[in-house]
Design an enzyme around this catalytic site. Structure first.
Site, PDB file in Angstrom:
ATOM      1  CB  VAL A 218      48.755  42.926  41.727  1.00 52.51           C
ATOM      2  CG1 VAL A 218      47.837  42.866  41.206  1.00 52.51           C
ATOM      3  CG2 VAL A 218      47.703  44.666  41.820  1.00 52.51           C
ATOM      4  CG  HIS A 219      49.154  37.286  44.287  1.00 54.91           C
ATOM      5  ND1 HIS A 219      49.215  38.098  45.612  1.00 54.91           N
ATOM      6  CD2 HIS A 219      48.912  35.950  44.535  1.00 54.91           C
ATOM      7  CE1 HIS A 219      48.516  37.024  46.387  1.00 54.91           C
ATOM      8  NE2 HIS A 219      48.426  36.219  45.383  1.00 54.91           N
ATOM      9  NE  ARG A 220      43.910  36.373  45.565  1.00 53.51           N
ATOM     10  CZ  ARG A 220      44.423  35.537  46.426  1.00 53.51           C
ATOM     11  NH1 ARG A 220      44.601  34.033  46.396  1.00 53.51           N
ATOM     12  NH2 ARG A 220      45.022  35.712  47.342  1.00 53.51           N
ATOM     13  CG  ASP A 302      45.831  41.136  43.965  1.00 48.67           C
ATOM     14  OD1 ASP A 302      46.539  40.805  44.414  1.00 48.67           O
ATOM     15  OD2 ASP A 302      45.541  40.694  42.753  1.00 48.67           O
TER      16      ASP A 302
END
Ligand code: UD1
Ligand code: UDP
Length: 383
Positions: A218-220, A302
């Site tokens: 996850v990083h957005r 993501d």
């Protein structure tokens, strides 16, 4: 000899650059010369240096060390730095990858200095104009002379926006060399898979067994900067892991680590770290990542790149977003979009875990995208 100024700055760009760098070294060193500029957008060793060490790309010739900054300021400082390098190094073309702020700055600088800009991963659209990536890729496509599209959908997106293919210079605002070339990330997955399974000890070090863990990233900003969404995502990881008694391995992007470590998520972070089935890791190297992707049961992400790599390694994937640029994987049933709530994510995950009739058409070319791109650079620009 055509001198290419390659602009990289963020993790996926180091990986993408490896494919072209490898093709130049092995087949095109008589015609193409590459000068690599690192903007410094990503700077931690495990977000940057590790990829140059591991993937055989030559070290950046220059690093602007811009670091993390507010959107406009970061792009402006990168652009100024790139322009100075263009003056000193006198490249013939500027090559940019993907959709990051470094891509945007590279396209602005190249175009301002009247050089042809080459965009690899052109034509992708999420149609979500709030994402900085959507703005960056639209600017890059507008300012580029040669657009290398990884998928048919990307070519069609450009056609719908009025771009027309013209194979030779002079290129104009709407007449550009547009090619469907396949995906350099697929080239890389094929090239590094064997090496990863021989050299990576990430499974052993973390007591992981093939097919018995889920891989998640996850990083957005859309997810990390919204407390409710971040919490739904990580709660869904705990639920899925409990329901299926399966480990969930999460190499944490520094942005996500910082968000989870904040006051708002104190209880959740404690719950995650106390859960024996949840493995929170530092960002891992590309070979370790491939070892995880090719041995996991399923992927949840993501990330743009990881969505596709799950497909390259024949794993289903829950895409933790409301839309994606890689629509063919949703249409073909390999990937499912879900992010709105913990329930929606768990349901998507369960639907993929119980499905077994996946197909894997060749959406992303034949593993020779980098070779194709180099040939076109030589025939369209050098000659
Ligand atoms: C950027 C790209 C995104 C891409 C991602 C790949 C933009 C707008 N976004 O997002 O498209 O998917 O890279 O990973 O260009 N940080 C560190 N150390 C680092 C790098 C970042 O601590 O080495 C932290 C900083 O707090 C920084 C935050 O991560 O503010 C976000 O970094 P940034 O490069 O702005 O965006 P990414 O989320 O990494
Ligand atoms: N990746 C990696 N280590 C990690 C997480 C991702 O090597 O800990 C690789 C991943 O395999 C893919 C690329 O980084 O090739 C994707 O980068 P990221 O998810 O940061 O960005 P995006 O693709 O969303 O732009």
């Amino acid at each position: 000899m055509l001198k290419i100024l390659t602009i990289v700055g963020a993790r996926p760009q180091f990986i993408k650059a490896a494919a072209i760098n490898r093709a130049i070294k092995s087949q095109f060193s008589n015609s193409l010369q590459e000068y690599i500029l690192h903007t410094g957008q990503h700077y931690d060793d495990n977000m940057s240096k590790i990829f140059f060490d591991e993937l055989g790309i030559h070290k950046p010739n220059v690093n602007l060390n811009i670091g993390s900054k507010e959107y406009e300021l970061q792009i402006k400082e990168m652009q100024q730095g790139i322009e100075k390098v263009i003056i000193d190094e006198k490249p013939n073309v500027v090559l940019v990858y993907g959709d990051t702020n470094s891509t945007h700055a590279g396209a602005l600088a190249g175009s301002k200095m009247n050089l042809p800009v080459i965009h690899i991963e052109a034509g992708l659209r999420s149609f979500n104009n709030v994402m900085p990536e959507e703005k960056n890729r639209i600017v890059a496509d507008e300012l580029s002379s040669m657009l290398f599209c990884p998928t048919n959908t990307a070519v069609q997106n450009l056609e719908k926006e009025g771009f027309k293919h013209s194979p030779k210079q002079p290129f104009t605002k709407t007449q550009k060399a547009i090619y469907h070339c396949g995906d350099v990330m697929f080239d890389n997955s094929l090239h590094f898979e064997k090496l990863a399974n021989q050299n990576s000890d990430i499974l052993k070090c973390n007591n992981l067994t093939e097919g018995e863990f889920i891989l998640a990233t996850v990083h957005r900003g859309y997810n990390t900067d919204n407390a409710d969404r971040l919490s739904s995502i990580f709660k869904s990881f705990i639920s899925i892991s409990n329901q299926h008694n399966i480990k969930i391995v999460i190499p944490l992007h520094p942005r996500t680590e910082k968000a989870l470590n904040g006051k708002e998520h104190k209880d959740l972070f404690e719950e995650l770290t106390a859960n024996k089935n949840v493995l929170l890791l530092e960002p891992v190297s590309f070979l370790d990542m491939i070892a995880l992707e090719s041995n996991c049961r399923m992927v949840m992400t993501d990330s743009g790149g990881v969505q596709k790599e799950s497909f390259f390694f024949r794993k289903p994937c829950v895409v933790l977003r409301t839309e994606t640029e890689w629509v063919e994987l949703i249409e073909n049933g390999n990937n499912v979009l879900a992010v709105q709530s913990e329930d929606r994510i768990v349901t998507a995950c369960n639907s993929l875990l119980s499905k077994n009739d996946f197909t894997f058409p060749s959406f992303y070319g034949d593993g020779k995208a980098a070779h194709f791109i180099c040939e076109k650079l030589i025939s369209n620009i050098a000659s």
